[in-house]
Design a protein around this motif. Structure first.
Motif, mmCIF file in Angstrom:
data_model
loop_
_atom_site.group_PDB
_atom_site.id
_atom_site.type_symbol
_atom_site.label_atom_id
_atom_site.label_comp_id
_atom_site.label_asym_id
_atom_site.label_seq_id
_atom_site.Cartn_x
_atom_site.Cartn_y
_atom_site.Cartn_z
ATOM 1 N N LEU A 1 84.255 26.436 13.831
ATOM 2 C CA LEU A 1 84.338 26.091 15.250
ATOM 3 C C LEU A 1 83.070 26.490 15.995
ATOM 4 N N ALA A 2 82.773 25.756 17.065
ATOM 5 C CA ALA A 2 81.607 26.066 17.899
ATOM 6 C C ALA A 2 81.810 27.431 18.542
ATOM 7 N N GLN A 3 80.761 28.269 18.508
ATOM 8 C CA GLN A 3 80.913 29.629 18.999
ATOM 9 C C GLN A 3 79.600 30.214 19.479
ATOM 10 N N PHE A 4 79.725 31.320 20.201
ATOM 11 C CA PHE A 4 78.561 32.029 20.728
ATOM 12 C C PHE A 4 78.889 33.518 20.738
ATOM 13 N N THR A 5 77.918 34.331 20.353
ATOM 14 C CA THR A 5 78.122 35.778 20.303
ATOM 15 C C THR A 5 77.204 36.465 21.297
ATOM 16 N N VAL A 6 77.750 37.419 22.033
ATOM 17 C CA VAL A 6 76.980 38.155 23.039
ATOM 18 C C VAL A 6 77.352 39.629 22.964
ATOM 19 N N GLU A 7 76.370 40.484 23.181
ATOM 20 C CA GLU A 7 76.608 41.923 23.214
ATOM 21 C C GLU A 7 76.887 42.339 24.657
ATOM 22 N N ILE A 8 78.084 42.823 24.902
ATOM 23 C CA ILE A 8 78.489 43.312 26.215
ATOM 24 C C ILE A 8 78.618 44.827 26.128
ATOM 25 N N ASN A 9 78.009 45.538 27.070
ATOM 26 C CA ASN A 9 78.056 46.994 27.061
ATOM 27 C C ASN A 9 79.285 47.514 27.807
ATOM 28 N N PHE A 10 79.966 48.458 27.163
ATOM 29 C CA PHE A 10 81.119 49.119 27.765
ATOM 30 C C PHE A 10 80.849 50.620 27.835
ATOM 31 N N ASP A 11 81.578 51.298 28.700
ATOM 32 C CA ASP A 11 81.537 52.755 28.679
ATOM 33 C C ASP A 11 82.033 53.236 27.326
ATOM 34 N N PHE A 12 81.550 54.398 26.895
ATOM 35 C CA PHE A 12 81.896 54.932 25.581
ATOM 36 C C PHE A 12 83.407 55.114 25.452
ATOM 37 N N ASN A 13 83.955 54.598 24.348
ATOM 38 C CA ASN A 13 85.394 54.706 24.067
ATOM 39 C C ASN A 13 86.247 54.165 25.205
ATOM 40 N N SER A 14 85.762 53.119 25.846
ATOM 41 C CA SER A 14 86.441 52.589 27.029
ATOM 42 C C SER A 14 86.340 51.078 27.047
ATOM 43 N N ALA A 15 87.233 50.450 27.833
ATOM 44 C CA ALA A 15 87.173 49.004 28.049
ATOM 45 C C ALA A 15 86.514 48.673 29.377
ATOM 46 N N ALA A 16 85.907 49.681 30.020
ATOM 47 C CA ALA A 16 85.229 49.450 31.302
ATOM 48 C C ALA A 16 83.856 48.814 31.046
ATOM 49 N N ILE A 17 83.653 47.619 31.573
ATOM 50 C CA ILE A 17 82.381 46.915 31.399
ATOM 51 C C ILE A 17 81.312 47.617 32.218
#
Length: 207
Positions: A80-96
């Protein structure tokens, strides 16, 4: 022009050139759109819950540290068509982290593009191997959901076309360097035209 003025002018020219080069490396919505629009007739038959279950099964079948020889392979996704991006989060967290909101905005701009309107998009979270595999599976799920929620609010993407799935460390991008940042990433996958997702992850034709 005096010598010191020449030096200042050259320094400013170099600074502008470096700034432009850095700007050129930024993620753009056009890059994302171009990668996601190349859909084929292949459609994903697995639900989001079933995808996550494959990661759970991989952990159960091959316990202990992530076995490099048994990384999770899902052939349907590769087609499937796809794209990968690196998103930074707080350490051990889901906070962008604030510096990554520009990239989330670029993703949203791409999904608002008429070329991609009405396509179902999987948002898949991946981690490195720092921490336990079960913990990372849950962390990646929370991070994928955080990206989905940010795309919906404040960026206004239709929630019906977005589904979040976390696969933890089961699909390392660089197995030889399992703790490298490249393994901490978000994968966007286009599952087909005019598809929305139900509450249990099933696909159906969007209204």
């Amino acid at each position: 022009m005096k010598p010191h003025q020449i030096y200042v002018a050259l320094a400013l020219t170099l600074l502008f050139a470096i700034t432009a080069a850095v700007a050129d490396t930024r993620l753009s919505s056009g890059q994302i759109t171009n990668s996601l629009q190349g859909v084929t007739d292949t459609q994903l038959s697995l639900t989001a819950a079933e995808l996550r279950q494959t990661a759970v099964d991989n952990i159960r079948n091959y316990p202990g540290p992530t076995p490099i020889g048994h990384l999770l392979v899902i052939p349907q996704l590769d087609k499937l068509a796809q794209f990968t991006v690196e998103i930074n989060f707080d350490f051990n967290s889901a906070a962008i982290r604030p510096e990554s909101y520009r990239d989330v905005g670029a993703i949203a701009d791409a999904l608002h593009n008429p070329i991609l309107l009405g396509y179902g998009i999987l948002v898949i979270g991946h981690t490195d191997t720092v921490g336990g595999r079960e913990y990372n599976l849950n962390l990646s799920q929370r991070r994928a959901e955080a990206i989905r929620e940010a795309l919906i609010d404040p960026f206004g993407v239709n929630p019906g076309v977005l589904q979040a799935v976390g696969l933890g460390e089961e699909q390392l991008r660089d197995p030889t360097h399992p703790t490298a940042a490249v393994n901490r990433r978000v994968q966007l996958i286009n599952v087909g035209k005019r598809f929305c997702f139900g509450r249990s992850g099933e696909q159906f034709q969007c209204p």
